[in-house]
Design an enzyme around this catalytic site. Sequence first.
Site, short mmCIF file in Angstrom:
data_model
loop_
_atom_site.label_atom_id
_atom_site.label_comp_id
_atom_site.label_asym_id
_atom_site.label_seq_id
_atom_site.Cartn_x
_atom_site.Cartn_y
_atom_site.Cartn_z
N CYS A 121 37.56 118.44 69.07
CA CYS A 121 37.31 119.37 67.94
C CYS A 121 37.68 120.82 68.26
O CYS A 121 38.31 121.50 67.44
CB CYS A 121 35.86 119.28 67.50
SG CYS A 121 34.68 119.13 68.84
N ARG A 227 27.64 125.62 74.41
CA ARG A 227 26.90 125.01 73.29
C ARG A 227 25.94 126.05 72.73
O ARG A 227 25.24 126.73 73.50
CB ARG A 227 26.14 123.79 73.78
CG ARG A 227 25.47 123.00 72.68
CD ARG A 227 26.45 122.23 71.83
NE ARG A 227 27.06 121.12 72.55
CZ ARG A 227 28.13 120.47 72.13
NH1 ARG A 227 28.71 120.79 70.99
NH2 ARG A 227 28.66 119.48 72.83
N HIS A 234 32.30 125.19 64.81
CA HIS A 234 32.53 125.81 66.12
C HIS A 234 33.22 127.17 65.91
O HIS A 234 34.08 127.31 65.03
CB HIS A 234 33.49 124.97 66.97
CG HIS A 234 32.95 123.64 67.43
ND1 HIS A 234 31.62 123.29 67.32
CD2 HIS A 234 33.58 122.59 68.03
CE1 HIS A 234 31.46 122.07 67.83
NE2 HIS A 234 32.63 121.63 68.26
N1 LIG Z 1 30.82 115.25 66.46
C1 LIG Z 1 32.01 115.81 66.59
O1 LIG Z 1 32.25 116.99 66.23
C2 LIG Z 1 33.17 115.05 67.16
C3 LIG Z 1 34.40 115.66 67.13
C4 LIG Z 1 35.49 114.98 67.64
C5 LIG Z 1 35.31 113.73 68.16
N2 LIG Z 1 34.09 113.14 68.19
C6 LIG Z 1 33.99 111.80 68.76
O2 LIG Z 1 33.63 110.85 67.78
C7 LIG Z 1 32.80 109.85 68.35
C8 LIG Z 1 31.49 109.74 67.59
O3 LIG Z 1 30.85 110.98 67.58
P1 LIG Z 1 29.58 111.30 66.65
O4 LIG Z 1 29.37 112.75 66.83
O5 LIG Z 1 29.74 110.75 65.28
O6 LIG Z 1 28.42 110.47 67.45
P2 LIG Z 1 27.06 109.86 66.88
O7 LIG Z 1 26.52 110.63 65.75
O8 LIG Z 1 26.22 109.66 68.09
O9 LIG Z 1 27.52 108.40 66.33
C9 LIG Z 1 27.95 107.38 67.17
C10 LIG Z 1 28.41 106.18 66.35
O10 LIG Z 1 28.92 105.18 67.24
C11 LIG Z 1 28.21 103.96 67.01
N3 LIG Z 1 28.05 103.22 68.26
C12 LIG Z 1 27.48 103.64 69.41
N4 LIG Z 1 27.45 102.63 70.31
C13 LIG Z 1 28.03 101.55 69.72
C14 LIG Z 1 28.28 100.21 70.12
N5 LIG Z 1 27.93 99.77 71.33
N6 LIG Z 1 28.90 99.39 69.24
C15 LIG Z 1 29.23 99.81 68.02
N7 LIG Z 1 29.01 101.06 67.57
C16 LIG Z 1 28.41 101.93 68.41
C17 LIG Z 1 26.86 104.39 66.49
O11 LIG Z 1 26.25 103.31 65.81
P3 LIG Z 1 24.64 103.17 65.70
O12 LIG Z 1 24.20 104.13 64.64
O13 LIG Z 1 24.45 101.74 65.31
O14 LIG Z 1 24.09 103.49 67.06
C18 LIG Z 1 27.27 105.53 65.55
O15 LIG Z 1 27.79 105.02 64.35
C19 LIG Z 1 32.66 110.21 69.83
O16 LIG Z 1 33.67 109.53 70.54
C20 LIG Z 1 32.92 111.68 69.84
O17 LIG Z 1 33.41 112.13 71.08
C21 LIG Z 1 33.00 113.77 67.69
#
Ligand SMILES: NC(=O)c1ccc[n+]([C@@H]2O[C@H](COP(=O)([O-])OP(=O)(O)OC[C@H]3O[C@@H](n4cnc5c(N)ncnc54)[C@H](OP(=O)(O)O)[C@@H]3O)[C@@H](O)[C@H]2O)c1
Length: 325
Positions: A121, A227, A234
Amino acid sequence: MGATGAVGSCFLNILEERKFPIKNLRLLASERSKGKKLKFAGKAYPVEILTHDSFKDIDIVLASAGASRSLEFLPSAVKAGAVCVDNSSAFRMDKNVPLVVPEVNPEKIKENKGIIANPNCSTIQMVVALWPIHKAARIKRIVVTTFQAVSGAGQKKINELWDQSRVFLAKKKVTPVEFPHPIAFNLIPQIDVFLENGYTKEEIKMVNETQKIMGDASIQVNATCVRVPVFYAHSESVNIETEKPISPDEVRKLLSKAEGVTVIDDPENKSYPMPIFAEGKDDTFVGRIRKDESIKNGISMWVVSDNIRKGAALNAIQIAERLIK
Ligand SMILES: NC(=O)c1ccc[n+]([C@@H]2O[C@H](COP(=O)([O-])OP(=O)(O)OC[C@H]3O[C@@H](n4cnc5c(N)ncnc54)[C@H](OP(=O)(O)O)[C@@H]3O)[C@@H](O)[C@H]2O)c1
């Protein structure tokens, strides 16, 4: 993949807003979400558990379930004939995987072999703002300090800032659970783990990904990632050194015409981008554009963007839109 997460729920909002043509939507998450339903375009969809068989008859996978899930499951999706846009860091530096920001290197999309990586991001918003300047004056060096919102680390971290803020204001002891230190009313100068050279993984991602997206390994990047207790968007203090001279006015003019950028730069009227303003918006906002008087060809600026939208879900959907064009 990751439909119930911070990025996943934003995916659903943006797909609906932009009327992305969908015949068959499958929402995938972990065992923890078994039995949950999510709304999309007025209809409730069940959340399914992610398995290797989840991808039958799926054309496009938007993945945001973390790097280990992408590494494990995306090869199955590719085998089933899908093209995956991956938000995790799993494949970003893989030579066979394009790393794309549509405003910068959309031509790389067609080189995909089934996976296209969405950058980090903090890198996305920086390269959106810097690309027009790089084309005009060639950027030799970038020094960036980021002020990253808690939503960049997922839904649990968003909840932690809410909870800690209430505890802090009640004058009780704050005990961190998700972050290594209290985040409410504090700053943490660590995002991801430390590497041997003293930088964090997040900082090195900004170096490597910037060079790959801008297609120029000679651009020097020095990053410090912090952070901050902000929920969404951001902010970045960005300082650049260019090969050719370029004035703040020229930068303002270039960025005013650039795709995906809005210039807000009227210091006399206290007008500059702030996270509270960028939240929920699609553009990358740039202000405080000024000459760096300590070097020959230098510019300093302030760059703000919604990390969940342009920094994650929107960038991935813009890639998917180009895939189906
Ligand atoms: N937040 C940001 O600004 C951002 C920016 C760029 C990239 N990302 C990337 O995007 C990804 C997700 O980020 P997020 O911020 O959305 O995280 P988050 O809110 O923690 O969500 C994680 C998601 O992954 C699922 N998940 C976790 N473990 C799993 C498993 N074993 N099998 C299937 N699904 C699983 C979770 O499902 P449950 O609800 O069932 O646990 C949830 O839907 C990460 O790789 C992160 O690095 C995030």
